[in-house]
Design a protein around this motif. Structure first.
Motif, PDB file in Angstrom:
ATOM      1  N   ALA A 199     -64.043  65.867  39.134  1.00 49.46           N
ATOM      2  CA  ALA A 199     -65.474  66.051  39.402  1.00 49.46           C
ATOM      3  C   ALA A 199     -66.081  67.051  38.418  1.00 49.46           C
ATOM      4  N   GLU A 200     -67.383  66.913  38.171  1.00 46.95           N
ATOM      5  CA  GLU A 200     -68.043  67.802  37.217  1.00 46.95           C
ATOM      6  C   GLU A 200     -69.132  68.650  37.863  1.00 46.95           C
ATOM      7  N   GLY A 201     -69.693  68.205  38.964  1.00 46.20           N
ATOM      8  CA  GLY A 201     -70.783  68.955  39.580  1.00 46.20           C
ATOM      9  C   GLY A 201     -70.287  70.079  40.486  1.00 46.20           C
ATOM     10  N   PRO A 202     -71.218  70.858  41.039  1.00 45.80           N
ATOM     11  CA  PRO A 202     -70.853  71.983  41.907  1.00 45.80           C
ATOM     12  C   PRO A 202     -70.353  71.549  43.289  1.00 45.80           C
TER      13      PRO A 202
ATOM     14  N   ALA B 290     -58.390  74.223  44.039  1.00 46.45           N
ATOM     15  CA  ALA B 290     -59.107  75.058  43.066  1.00 46.45           C
ATOM     16  C   ALA B 290     -58.269  76.272  42.675  1.00 46.45           C
ATOM     17  N   ASP B 291     -57.653  76.914  43.666  1.00 46.21           N
ATOM     18  CA  ASP B 291     -56.819  78.089  43.383  1.00 46.21           C
ATOM     19  C   ASP B 291     -55.617  77.718  42.527  1.00 46.21           C
ATOM     20  N   ARG B 292     -54.995  76.604  42.869  1.00 49.52           N
ATOM     21  CA  ARG B 292     -53.746  76.223  42.184  1.00 49.52           C
ATOM     22  C   ARG B 292     -53.993  75.810  40.737  1.00 49.52           C
ATOM     23  N   HIS B 293     -55.141  75.163  40.482  1.00 50.48           N
ATOM     24  CA  HIS B 293     -55.388  74.623  39.145  1.00 50.48           C
ATOM     25  C   HIS B 293     -56.448  75.413  38.370  1.00 50.48           C
ATOM     26  N   GLY B 294     -56.885  76.538  38.929  1.00 48.30           N
ATOM     27  CA  GLY B 294     -57.874  77.353  38.236  1.00 48.30           C
ATOM     28  C   GLY B 294     -59.221  76.674  38.097  1.00 48.30           C
ATOM     29  N   LEU B 295     -59.622  75.900  39.103  1.00 51.08           N
ATOM     30  CA  LEU B 295     -60.887  75.169  39.064  1.00 51.08           C
ATOM     31  C   LEU B 295     -61.979  75.967  39.781  1.00 51.08           C
TER      32      LEU B 295
END
Length: 240
Positions: A221-224, A180-185
């Protein structure tokens, strides 16, 4: 941990385990926790090079040492590791002649570049790794027993992921956070059904496979939360 206990000891360490179990991560931890942690950590994979290049990478070359050598010569990995740690991966694939030369380096603490006569000091901590059965290679005269005893003063084993299922949630969450950190997710957690899929998988590719699976799922993925549906590639086929 074993790593924290062994790291400060300036002795050779052999890391054994299946491919993808994180042997390089263990080597990095050994270096970082050692008195040489501020020095360089230099790596060489003995299986990734043709036999003819292994020695020039290790020892460096003097000018004109062999056809195609750089005109000025160049230092090798052992010189680059001076004052630090030298991580020799896949040592079970090292050519026999190179094994003999490496043994001399460990016994005498000295070496020469290829084509040279100047003796150079070798001040490094050796960490090696292999996924091959060295005892079998010794019995088949493909690996030197005397080198085996020199590199294996301390042996650490990285267990396959299927033998440490209890670690999977923590490792997977760490991978999720890093991805998440690396790809801004958006930050995500793992839903219980996703954890169940991860726990049931046999992980033939070990930690490396887990990293690939979690990264791919996190990106698409799209959900939380990551769910079992996001890990459909891992879900066993019906009636399998």
């Amino acid at each position: 941990s074993d790593i924290a206990r062994v790291a400060p000891l300036d002795v050779p360490v052999l890391i054994r385990g299946e491919s993808g179990t994180g042997k390089e991560l263990v080597a990095q931890a050994l270096h970082g926790l050692s008195d040489r942690g501020d020095g360089p950590m230099v790596m060489l994979n003995a299986a990734a090079l043709p036999e003819t290049l292994v020695e020039s990478e290790l020892f460096g070359t003097e000018p004109g040492a062999f056809t195609g050598a750089q005109a000025k010569g160049r230092p090798g990995k052992l010189e680059a590791a001076d004052g630090g740690t030298f991580f020799l991966d896949e040592i079970g694939d090292m050519p026999a002649e190179t094994q003999a030369k490496m043994l001399r380096v460990l016994d005498e603490g000295r070496f020469e570049r290829l084509g040279g006569t100047v003796t150079r000091d070798a001040d490094f901590r050796l960490v090696t790794a292999t996924n091959r059965p060295l005892e079998t290679l010794i019995a088949e005269s493909k690996f030197r027993a005397d080198l085996y005893f020199r590199i294996g003063v301390v042996t650490l084993t990285t267990p396959p992921l299927r033998d440490r299922v209890e670690d999977i949630p923590a490792i997977a969450r760490a991978i999720l956070t890093r991805t998440a950190d690396r790809h801004g997710l958006a930050a995500r957690d793992l839903r219980a059904d996703a954890l169940g899929v991860l726990a049931r998988h046999s992980w033939p590719g070990n930690v490396r496979e887990l990293i690939n699976v979690i990264q791919k799922a996190a990106i698409f993925a799209e959900g939380p939360e990551l769910t079992a549906a996001d890990l459909a590639d891992l879900a066993p086929a019906p009636n399998s």
